[in-house]
Design a protein around this motif. Structure first.
Motif, PDB file in Angstrom:
ATOM      1  N   SER A 186      -1.604 -28.547  -6.201  1.00 47.92           N
ATOM      2  CA  SER A 186      -1.788 -28.327  -7.633  1.00 47.92           C
ATOM      3  C   SER A 186      -1.014 -29.263  -8.559  1.00 47.92           C
ATOM      4  CB  SER A 186      -1.248 -26.634  -7.667  1.00 47.92           C
ATOM      5  OG  SER A 186      -1.116 -26.376  -9.133  1.00 47.92           O
ATOM      6  N   ARG A 236      -0.382 -27.754 -11.454  1.00 49.74           N
ATOM      7  CA  ARG A 236       0.421 -26.635 -12.281  1.00 49.74           C
ATOM      8  C   ARG A 236       1.853 -26.794 -12.534  1.00 49.74           C
ATOM      9  NH1 ARG A 236       0.218 -21.865 -12.757  1.00 49.74           N
ATOM     10  NH2 ARG A 236       0.458 -21.312 -10.522  1.00 49.74           N
ATOM     11  N   SER A 290       2.676 -22.232  -7.270  1.00 46.92           N
ATOM     12  CA  SER A 290       3.007 -21.593  -6.059  1.00 46.92           C
ATOM     13  C   SER A 290       3.173 -22.817  -5.060  1.00 46.92           C
ATOM     14  CB  SER A 290       2.101 -20.191  -5.821  1.00 46.92           C
ATOM     15  OG  SER A 290       0.990 -20.598  -6.193  1.00 46.92           O
ATOM     16  N   THR A 291       2.340 -23.467  -4.883  1.00 44.44           N
ATOM     17  CA  THR A 291       2.418 -24.527  -3.882  1.00 44.44           C
ATOM     18  C   THR A 291       3.565 -25.329  -3.862  1.00 44.44           C
ATOM     19  OG1 THR A 291       0.655 -25.852  -5.090  1.00 44.44           O
ATOM     20  CG2 THR A 291       0.070 -24.656  -3.175  1.00 44.44           C
ATOM     21  N   GLU A 317      -6.526 -23.605  -2.882  1.00 41.60           N
ATOM     22  CA  GLU A 317      -8.173 -23.784  -2.812  1.00 41.60           C
ATOM     23  C   GLU A 317      -8.735 -23.611  -4.009  1.00 41.60           C
ATOM     24  OE1 GLU A 317     -10.756 -22.219   0.549  1.00 41.60           O
ATOM     25  OE2 GLU A 317     -11.080 -20.672  -1.060  1.00 41.60           O
ATOM     26  N   PHE A 333     -13.511 -22.600  -3.532  1.00 36.71           N
ATOM     27  CA  PHE A 333     -13.802 -22.792  -2.253  1.00 36.71           C
ATOM     28  C   PHE A 333     -13.729 -24.159  -1.577  1.00 36.71           C
ATOM     29  CE2 PHE A 333     -16.059 -18.871  -3.347  1.00 36.71           C
ATOM     30  CZ  PHE A 333     -15.835 -18.240  -2.406  1.00 36.71           C
ATOM     31  N   ARG A 361      -7.003 -16.974  -0.877  1.00 37.27           N
ATOM     32  CA  ARG A 361      -7.636 -16.906   0.417  1.00 37.27           C
ATOM     33  C   ARG A 361      -7.230 -18.123   1.190  1.00 37.27           C
ATOM     34  NH1 ARG A 361     -10.479 -12.362   1.225  1.00 37.27           N
ATOM     35  NH2 ARG A 361     -11.256 -12.985   3.094  1.00 37.27           N
TER      36      ARG A 361
HETATM   37  C1  LIG Z   1     -10.330 -22.658 -11.190  1.00 34.22           C
HETATM   38  C2  LIG Z   1      -9.797 -21.724 -10.167  1.00 34.22           C
HETATM   39  C3  LIG Z   1     -10.518 -21.684  -8.893  1.00 34.22           C
HETATM   40  C4  LIG Z   1     -10.158 -20.913  -7.905  1.00 34.22           C
HETATM   41  N1  LIG Z   1     -10.676 -20.959  -6.618  1.00 34.22           N
HETATM   42  C5  LIG Z   1     -10.016 -20.275  -5.603  1.00 34.22           C
HETATM   43  C6  LIG Z   1     -10.778 -20.274  -4.245  1.00 34.22           C
HETATM   44  O1  LIG Z   1     -11.919 -20.642  -4.235  1.00 34.22           O
HETATM   45  N2  LIG Z   1     -10.164 -19.783  -3.062  1.00 34.22           N
HETATM   46  C7  LIG Z   1      -8.974 -19.146  -3.461  1.00 34.22           C
HETATM   47  O2  LIG Z   1      -8.437 -18.949  -2.465  1.00 34.22           O
HETATM   48  N3  LIG Z   1      -8.135 -19.178  -4.510  1.00 34.22           N
HETATM   49  C8  LIG Z   1      -8.841 -19.838  -5.568  1.00 34.22           C
HETATM   50  N4  LIG Z   1      -8.117 -19.898  -6.900  1.00 34.22           N
HETATM   51  C9  LIG Z   1      -6.947 -19.154  -6.947  1.00 34.22           C
HETATM   52  C10 LIG Z   1      -5.773 -20.263  -6.660  1.00 34.22           C
HETATM   53  O3  LIG Z   1      -6.053 -20.993  -5.496  1.00 34.22           O
HETATM   54  C11 LIG Z   1      -4.469 -19.454  -6.644  1.00 34.22           C
HETATM   55  O4  LIG Z   1      -4.116 -18.998  -7.835  1.00 34.22           O
HETATM   56  C12 LIG Z   1      -3.444 -20.531  -6.295  1.00 34.22           C
HETATM   57  O5  LIG Z   1      -2.120 -19.469  -5.832  1.00 34.22           O
HETATM   58  C13 LIG Z   1      -3.114 -21.603  -7.197  1.00 34.22           C
HETATM   59  O6  LIG Z   1      -2.108 -22.458  -6.766  1.00 34.22           O
HETATM   60  P1  LIG Z   1      -0.856 -22.999  -7.557  1.00 34.22           P
HETATM   61  O7  LIG Z   1       0.022 -22.045  -8.069  1.00 34.22           O
HETATM   62  O8  LIG Z   1      -0.174 -23.886  -6.575  1.00 34.22           O
HETATM   63  O9  LIG Z   1      -1.614 -23.721  -8.591  1.00 34.22           O
HETATM   64  C14 LIG Z   1      -8.816 -20.616  -7.930  1.00 34.22           C
HETATM   65  C15 LIG Z   1      -8.022 -20.550  -9.138  1.00 34.22           C
HETATM   66  C16 LIG Z   1      -8.355 -21.526  -9.861  1.00 34.22           C
HETATM   67  C17 LIG Z   1      -7.632 -21.347 -11.375  1.00 34.22           C
END
Ligand SMILES: Cc1cc2nc3c(=O)[nH]c(=O)nc-3n(C[C@H](O)[C@H](O)[C@H](O)COP(=O)(O)O)c2cc1C
Length: 175
Positions: free
Chosen positions: A13, A15, A19-20, A78, A81, A113
């Motif tokens: 990520s 961002r 969280s990662t 993710e 997906f 997920r």
């Molecule tokens: C555009 C977008 C698409 C996402 N699609 C999925 C997904 O397909 N599957 C899933 O498990 N989470 C999905 N998420 C949720 C993120 O994976 C989740 O918020 C994650 O904690 C983000 O990681 P980060 O905080 O390290 O950026 C999506 C989030 C965003 C913003």
């Protein structure tokens, strides 16, 4: 025996307050003392992969950082997906040059997920001949409910899973 290993960590990520990145920080704390961690921060500066012979400077730096590391630890969310495009793009740059060949890699997918990205990344890592040691991959669903406002991992099972990933990565380096 050299017990100090250098681990390159990569967050999928981009961002701020990701969280990662928090998960990687927790993993880095767990490995303190025996492991030296370097966070790769250049994902956003890598151009889109193409197969030109001339390697852009940012890509050369990425390849050099992989080569210099004893192992790599990836933590990714993710998106739609799939594997986040920036991370997949970075890995694509190494397909023909082989920086990941026989490189031990720990993989943590921490997402809402995450199963699809996790499975897809394991396939990609296999395609680039990285070694994901047994017990060095972890899927953490509902990650946001397992981290507090300060970025600490509050879930005991997740913390234990992280320790296991690190232990198995180190074990692979010692073999
Ligand atoms: C555009 C977008 C698409 C996402 N699609 C999925 C997904 O397909 N599957 C899933 O498990 N989470 C999905 N998420 C949720 C993120 O994976 C989740 O918020 C994650 O904690 C983000 O990681 P980060 O905080 O390290 O950026 C999506 C989030 C965003 C913003």
């Amino acid at each position: 025996m050299n017990d100090t290993y250098h681990i390159l960590t990569i967050a999928g990520s981009l961002r701020e307050n990701s969280s990662t990145a928090h998960v990687l920080r927790a993993a880095e704390k767990l490995g303190q003392g025996t492991l030296v961690f370097t966070r790769y921060l250049g994902l956003a500066s890598l151009p889109a992969f193409d197969d030109h012979e001339e390697i852009p400077a940012a890509v050369a730096d990425f390849k050099q950082q992989i080569q210099a590391a004893d192992a790599v630890l990836i933590c990714t969310p993710e998106y739609a997906f799939g594997v986040p495009g920036a991370l997949k793009n970075a890995l694509d740059w190494t397909i023909s040059s082989g920086e990941f060949v026989n490189k031990p890699v720990g993989l943590i997918t921490a997402s809402t997920r995450g199963e699809s990205a996790h499975a897809s990344l394991l396939l990609t890592l296999s395609a680039i001949s990285a070694i994901v040691p047994e017990g060095a991959s972890l899927l953490v669903p509902f990650i946001r409910s397992k981290i507090d406002a300060a970025g600490n991992i509050t879930d005991w099972e997740t913390r234990r899973g992280l320790s296991t990933v690190i232990e198995n990565l180190v074990r692979a380096l010692q073999e």
